[in-house]
Design an enzyme around this catalytic site. Structure first.
Site, PDB file in Angstrom:
ATOM      1  N   GLU A  82       0.804  -1.099  -0.115  1.00  0.00           N
ATOM      2  CA  GLU A  82       0.070  -0.049  -0.081  1.00  0.00           C
ATOM      3  C   GLU A  82       0.889   1.306   0.073  1.00  0.00           C
ATOM      4  O   GLU A  82       1.960   1.285   0.581  1.00  0.00           O
ATOM      5  CB  GLU A  82      -1.001   0.062   1.463  1.00  0.00           C
ATOM      6  CG  GLU A  82      -1.767  -1.269   1.352  1.00  0.00           C
ATOM      7  CD  GLU A  82      -2.782  -1.410   2.381  1.00  0.00           C
ATOM      8  OE1 GLU A  82      -3.766  -2.138   2.359  1.00  0.00           O
ATOM      9  OE2 GLU A  82      -2.708  -0.576   3.445  1.00  0.00           O
ATOM     10  N   CYS A 339      -1.680   5.662   9.671  1.00  0.00           N
ATOM     11  CA  CYS A 339      -0.688   5.273  10.352  1.00  0.00           C
ATOM     12  C   CYS A 339      -0.988   3.857  11.100  1.00  0.00           C
ATOM     13  O   CYS A 339      -1.959   3.696  11.737  1.00  0.00           O
ATOM     14  CB  CYS A 339       0.060   5.955  11.442  1.00  0.00           C
ATOM     15  SG  CYS A 339       0.811   7.423  10.650  1.00  0.00           S
TER      16      CYS A 339
END
Ligand code: SAH
Length: 355
Positions: A82, A339
């Protein structure tokens, strides 16, 4: 493609040829070897079987606010990583790149850690995440006007999947390539590391390591707490990091060059007043360090996010003791792009809109 592969295919070719290719790689409107018109037709024909790009987008998800875009990028061996594009405060874009498929560090609060390590990325696969996003931001290719694109990537952070310093050589090659072929300078690139001490040591003497910004994921200045949430922590991590950080700042620190400690805020685990005071003492024992508090983004684990009021209190304890600290803005949590939420899901992520 890397220089070594080019030299094997075309031995005895003057060095400027490779330079022409690398330059072409960074023109967002050139999408295949056909576009590299600085090479002869014959050379281009010999390159047809070499992928022009090492990553291919399988899917791009866009957050509701359209300020965060997450791509699932497929690699040559069908692994997927990703990569994230986020709008930043200046209205430019920051990209968040992956350095490995999965991660071996097993941080208890991080989704990528749950995957384990599949493999490290090649330098091409990291470099090409930038190329992918530059192409993505270039809506209508106008070959004659490659610089007409107003959308700009101004910052790069290694805060995607993986531990960049566990893939040191390829990360170093990537940094040097970007610094040569893009307008992004060293202070606009941040390598975030869990704190791989031998590699941090290597950075101090490695002539080929470009001194981009470094952020160390500290998460606690109390040894037992750090070991609890980052189980791969070295013994005596804190005094060793302190010793390294002092030498790092002595070598490189100046008003523009500081070190950052990242600190994910986990409720009742590392967010108490006592933890804030320990962090402040640790920072003061080192010098020019800034702290970046990251509100915990939910993943499938036992931790929960600190209360906003406790994050504010933690921040104020730091500020009152003259520690420079900021709270990170959470972006893209609706598309699991924040995150520590980066994991390749086998099912479709929720709430997605396709870009
Ligand atoms: N391996 C690198 C990059 C990790 S991702 C490192 O450890 O620094 C970048 C940051 O996000 C790290 O500080 C990481 O600890 C943090 N992070 C991981 N999972 C998180 C989560 N669920 N919520 C908030 N931050 C997280």
């Amino acid at each position: 493609m890397r220089k070594e592969q080019f030299n094997q295919l075309f031995p005895d070719t003057p060095a400027y040829r490779w330079k022409q290719i690398e330059q072409a790689f960074f023109v967002p409107t050139i999408l295949s070897w056909d576009g590299v018109t600085s090479l002869s037709k014959e050379m281009r024909a010999r390159l047809v079987d070499v992928p022009f790009m090492s990553v291919t987008a399988k899917q791009v998800m866009v957050s509701a606010k359209k300020d965060t875009h997450k791509a699932l990028l497929e690699l040559g061996d069908e692994q997927v990583v990703e990569s994230v594009l986020m709008e930043n405060a200046r209205g430019d874009w920051t990209i968040c790149v992956s350095s490995q498929v999965g991660c071996a560090m097993r941080c208890g609060f991080c989704a990528t850690g749950k995957m384990g390590l599949k493999r490290s990325l090649t330098a091409d696969e990291i470099v090409d995440q930038y190329r992918f996003w530059i192409q993505y931001l270039t809506p209508t290719p106008i070959p004659q006007l490659p610089t007409s694109n107003p959308q700009r990537i101004s910052n790069i952070v290694f805060m995607g999947m993986g531990e960049p310093l566990a893939n040191y050589i390829n990360v170093r090659d990537t940094l040097n390539t970007w610094l040569t072929y893009t307008d992004i300078g060293k202070t606009r690139i941040t390598v975030s590391t869990v704190g791989v001490l031998p590699r941090l040591e290597q950075i101090l003497t490695d002539k080929d390591w470009p001194h981009v910004r470094l952020a160390v994921s500290l998460h606690s200045a109390i040894a037992e707490t750090r070991k609890q949430i980052v189980p791969t922590s070295y013994d005596d991590f804190l005094p060793k990091l302190q010793d390294w950080a002092r030498r790092y700042l002595k070598l490189l620190g100046n008003r523009r060059h500081h070190l950052t400690f990242e600190y994910v805020m986990l409720k009742d685990v590392n967010d108490t007043d006592e933890h804030a005071r320990a962090l402040s003492t640790f920072v003061h024992s080192i010098g020019n360090v800034r702290c970046n508090l990251i509100p915990y983004n939910l993943t499938d684990c036992e931790f929960s996010r600190s209360e906003d009021s406790q994050i504010a209190k933690f921040l104020s304890i730091l500020e009152k003791s003259d520690v420079v600290a900021t709270r990170r803005k959470t972006m893209g949590d609706d598309i699991a792009a924040a995150c520590g939420q980066l994991i390749v899901l086998s099912k479709k992520p929720r709430d997605q809109t396709l870009g």
